[in-house]
Design a protein around this motif. Structure first.
Motif, short mmCIF file in Angstrom:
data_model
loop_
_atom_site.label_atom_id
_atom_site.label_comp_id
_atom_site.label_asym_id
_atom_site.label_seq_id
_atom_site.Cartn_x
_atom_site.Cartn_y
_atom_site.Cartn_z
N THR A 181 0.83 -1.20 0.00
CA THR A 181 0.00 0.00 0.00
C THR A 181 0.86 1.25 0.00
OG1 THR A 181 -1.71 -1.17 1.25
CG2 THR A 181 -1.85 1.23 1.22
N VAL A 182 0.54 2.18 -0.89
CA VAL A 182 1.27 3.44 -0.96
C VAL A 182 1.20 4.15 0.39
CG1 VAL A 182 1.38 5.71 -2.05
CG2 VAL A 182 0.85 3.70 -3.43
N GLY A 183 2.34 4.62 0.85
CA GLY A 183 2.39 5.31 2.14
C GLY A 183 2.71 4.41 3.31
N SER A 184 2.86 3.10 3.07
CA SER A 184 3.17 2.17 4.14
C SER A 184 4.55 2.44 4.73
CB SER A 184 3.12 0.72 3.64
OG SER A 184 1.85 0.35 3.18
N GLU A 185 4.68 2.21 6.02
CA GLU A 185 5.98 2.28 6.67
C GLU A 185 6.64 0.91 6.58
OE1 GLU A 185 8.03 3.20 11.05
OE2 GLU A 185 5.86 3.43 10.76
N VAL A 186 7.90 0.87 6.15
CA VAL A 186 8.58 -0.41 5.99
C VAL A 186 10.00 -0.35 6.56
CG1 VAL A 186 7.29 -0.96 3.89
CG2 VAL A 186 9.53 0.14 3.69
N ASN A 187 10.47 -1.51 7.00
CA ASN A 187 11.89 -1.70 7.26
C ASN A 187 12.47 -2.40 6.04
OD1 ASN A 187 11.77 -0.63 9.86
ND2 ASN A 187 11.24 -2.60 10.77
N MET A 188 13.66 -2.00 5.63
CA MET A 188 14.26 -2.53 4.41
C MET A 188 15.52 -3.31 4.74
SD MET A 188 15.30 -0.37 0.99
CE MET A 188 13.61 0.15 0.74
N GLU A 189 15.67 -4.47 4.10
CA GLU A 189 16.83 -5.32 4.33
C GLU A 189 17.41 -5.75 2.99
OE1 GLU A 189 17.48 -9.85 5.92
OE2 GLU A 189 16.34 -8.49 7.23
N VAL A 190 18.71 -5.60 2.82
CA VAL A 190 19.37 -5.97 1.56
C VAL A 190 19.79 -7.43 1.61
CG1 VAL A 190 21.69 -5.29 2.35
CG2 VAL A 190 21.16 -5.26 -0.10
N ASP A 191 19.74 -8.10 0.46
CA ASP A 191 20.28 -9.45 0.32
C ASP A 191 21.80 -9.31 0.28
OD1 ASP A 191 21.31 -11.86 -0.62
OD2 ASP A 191 19.71 -12.19 -2.07
N TRP A 192 22.45 -9.49 1.45
CA TRP A 192 23.87 -9.19 1.56
C TRP A 192 24.73 -10.14 0.75
CZ3 TRP A 192 26.91 -5.40 2.21
CH2 TRP A 192 28.28 -5.61 2.45
N LYS A 193 24.35 -11.39 0.64
CA LYS A 193 25.16 -12.33 -0.15
C LYS A 193 25.24 -11.87 -1.60
CE LYS A 193 25.59 -17.22 -1.40
NZ LYS A 193 25.01 -18.59 -1.26
N ARG A 194 24.12 -11.46 -2.17
CA ARG A 194 24.11 -10.95 -3.55
C ARG A 194 24.87 -9.64 -3.64
NH1 ARG A 194 20.76 -11.15 -8.28
NH2 ARG A 194 20.43 -9.09 -9.23
N ARG A 195 24.65 -8.72 -2.69
CA ARG A 195 25.35 -7.42 -2.69
C ARG A 195 26.87 -7.61 -2.64
NH1 ARG A 195 25.12 -2.19 -0.23
NH2 ARG A 195 23.03 -1.94 -1.11
N PHE A 196 27.35 -8.46 -1.72
CA PHE A 196 28.80 -8.62 -1.57
C PHE A 196 29.41 -9.28 -2.80
CE2 PHE A 196 32.68 -10.71 0.12
CZ PHE A 196 33.33 -9.57 0.58
#
Length: 239
Positions: free
Chosen positions: A58-73
């Motif tokens: 839903t637009v305007g939702s509050e979220v916590n964001m987590e990166v896929d660290w294995k892919r990032r690294f």
């Protein structure tokens, strides 16, 4: 500024991650069971990061964001490795300039402006790169106010996107290379671990040089050992 996930660009695929959607009315206990929404693609549009998810949010939702660290690294290792490979390849006595590059799912390549590269030269370049990796030189991020900044004169670039405005980011491998880049990188060459240059292909008078860095070298070796073991079983015969 609106996300921690990298949007595809500069030859590098996007990050993946998870959005943990926080209901409008929630207490601390409820936060332990937030709705998880996978981010499967991130694209840049007019300076804004567009996130593609596997569920509606839903637009305007509050979220916590987590990166896929294995892919990032993994992407950090391959991208920093590419900068180092391109920097060494363009030095004397090779003078091979990088025309383009691609960060693939399992192996990557640089396109060099030479019709061919001998196995001897390929091995020599690989040895130079691995020696620099062992030196642990720092990888430094510099940010300049705009593309008109005089400090950018020493940085390499294939050009900025047409819609780029604002600060310009430069990645420096200390004493080796400075390159304009929007991608994610390591803090030190030591984190790169190693590089292995693979095969080459000809393309319109240029050479595609394939390579793997870091954990991908170990994965490639493991796959080769498994194939060898299977062949040993198939080709072995009783005495």
């Amino acid at each position: 500024e609106d996300t921690i996930l990298f949007a595809e660009g500069g030859g590098q695929p996007c990050d993946h991650g998870v959005l943990r959607v926080i209901p409008s009315e929630v207490n601390d206990v409820d936060k332990l069971s937030l709705q998880n929404v996978k981010v499967v693609d991130v694209q840049r549009r007019d300076g804004t990061a567009i996130h593609h998810t596997d569920k509606k949010v839903t637009v305007g939702s509050e979220v916590n964001m987590e990166v896929d660290w294995k892919r990032r690294f993994d992407h950090m290792q391959q991208h920093t490795g590419q900068h180092l490979l391109s920097a060494i390849a363009e030095q004397e006595p090779y003078k091979y300039n990088t025309v383009s590059w691609n960060l693939g799912t399992t192996i990557s390549h640089v396109e060099l402006n030479t019709p061919s590269i001998s196995d001897e030269v390929k091995l020599e370049i690989e040895q130079k790169i691995n020696s620099l990796i062992r030196s642990g030189k720092p990888v430094i991020t510099k940010v300049y106010a705009s593309k008109e900044d005089e400090g950018l004169s020493s940085a390499h670039t294939r050009g900025l996107p047409a819609d780029h405005t604002g600060p310009v980011r430069v990645i420096e491998i200390q004493g080796i290379d400075e390159n304009m880049c929007c991608g994610t990188h390591l803090n030190s060459l030591a984190q790169l671990q190693m590089i292995k240059l693979l095969h080459t292909e000809s393309k319109r008078g240029h050479t595609l040089l394939y390579f793997v860095c870091g954990d991908r070298v170990l994965n490639t070796l493991q796959n080769a050992l498994e194939v060898q073991q299977k062949l040993n079983v198939l080709l072995s015969s009783p005495p």
